[in-house]
Design a protein around this motif. Structure first.
Motif, PDB file in Angstrom:
ATOM      1  N   LEU A  46      36.414  38.274  32.162  1.00  0.00           N
ATOM      2  CA  LEU A  46      37.969  39.100  32.492  1.00  0.00           C
ATOM      3  C   LEU A  46      38.261  39.565  33.896  1.00  0.00           C
ATOM      4  N   ARG A  47      38.691  39.175  35.125  1.00  0.00           N
ATOM      5  CA  ARG A  47      38.452  39.761  36.195  1.00  0.00           C
ATOM      6  C   ARG A  47      39.156  40.560  36.704  1.00  0.00           C
ATOM      7  N   VAL A  48      38.955  41.761  37.062  1.00  0.00           N
ATOM      8  CA  VAL A  48      39.293  43.119  37.406  1.00  0.00           C
ATOM      9  C   VAL A  48      39.113  43.666  38.917  1.00  0.00           C
ATOM     10  N   VAL A  49      40.643  44.025  39.303  1.00  0.00           N
ATOM     11  CA  VAL A  49      40.690  44.242  40.513  1.00  0.00           C
ATOM     12  C   VAL A  49      41.703  45.586  40.851  1.00  0.00           C
ATOM     13  N   PRO A  64      45.504  38.680  44.301  1.00  0.00           N
ATOM     14  CA  PRO A  64      44.769  38.900  45.197  1.00  0.00           C
ATOM     15  C   PRO A  64      43.892  40.565  45.783  1.00  0.00           C
ATOM     16  N   GLY A  65      42.978  40.536  46.699  1.00  0.00           N
ATOM     17  CA  GLY A  65      42.308  41.181  46.319  1.00  0.00           C
ATOM     18  C   GLY A  65      40.840  41.193  46.163  1.00  0.00           C
ATOM     19  N   ARG A  66      39.765  41.401  46.377  1.00  0.00           N
ATOM     20  CA  ARG A  66      38.651  41.166  45.943  1.00  0.00           C
ATOM     21  C   ARG A  66      38.660  41.853  44.776  1.00  0.00           C
ATOM     22  N   GLY A  67      37.676  41.741  43.468  1.00  0.00           N
ATOM     23  CA  GLY A  67      37.532  41.333  42.057  1.00  0.00           C
ATOM     24  C   GLY A  67      36.236  41.398  41.531  1.00  0.00           C
ATOM     25  N   ALA A  68      35.932  41.655  40.509  1.00  0.00           N
ATOM     26  CA  ALA A  68      35.199  42.436  40.004  1.00  0.00           C
ATOM     27  C   ALA A  68      35.201  41.306  38.087  1.00  0.00           C
TER      28      ALA A  68
END
Length: 123
Positions: A46-49, A64-68
């Protein structure tokens, strides 16, 4: 890179730890879970932003933006919070609120927990 039939390209031969794996006959990107630090296909994470100092789940991986990236289980979320991994992965210093991510994990874990309860109640 390695194709799904097992052939290895010249570029991949120089890099033994490729960032792609063959899944269902297709090459798929591999990401690292910020909680348990294990590598897994992108589709299983699961991507978290970050949105306004709040961690937000991004199941479609399109925000958009950096994801973890995180395994969609409470254990990995707890590990990531304990290790302060989201701050490092998202490159922020401020305190982060994981409420929305934890809420997004509930629907995924609830059927499994209900099934386990049903099995144990019949024993």
């Amino acid at each position: 890179m390695r194709s799904c039939d097992g052939a290895l390209s010249e570029e991949a031969a120089l890099r033994p730890d490729s960032a792609q794996r063959c899944v269902r006959g297709k090459m798929e990107a591999v990401r690292t879970c910020v909680g348990c630090r294990s590598r897994a296909p992108r589709s299983s994470l699961l991507r978290v932003v970050l949105r306004n100092s709040e961690l937000v789940a991004d199941p479609s991986a399109t925000l958009p933006g950096r994801g973890a990236w995180l395994h969609p289980v409470d254990e990995c979320l707890d590990l990531a919070l304990q290790r302060r991994a989201f701050g490092r992965a998202l490159k922020v210093q401020e305190a982060l609120d994981p409420t929305a991510v934890r809420a997004a994990l509930r629907p995924r874990t609830a059927p499994r927990e209900q099934a386990e309860e049903a099995v144990t109640s019949h024993e």
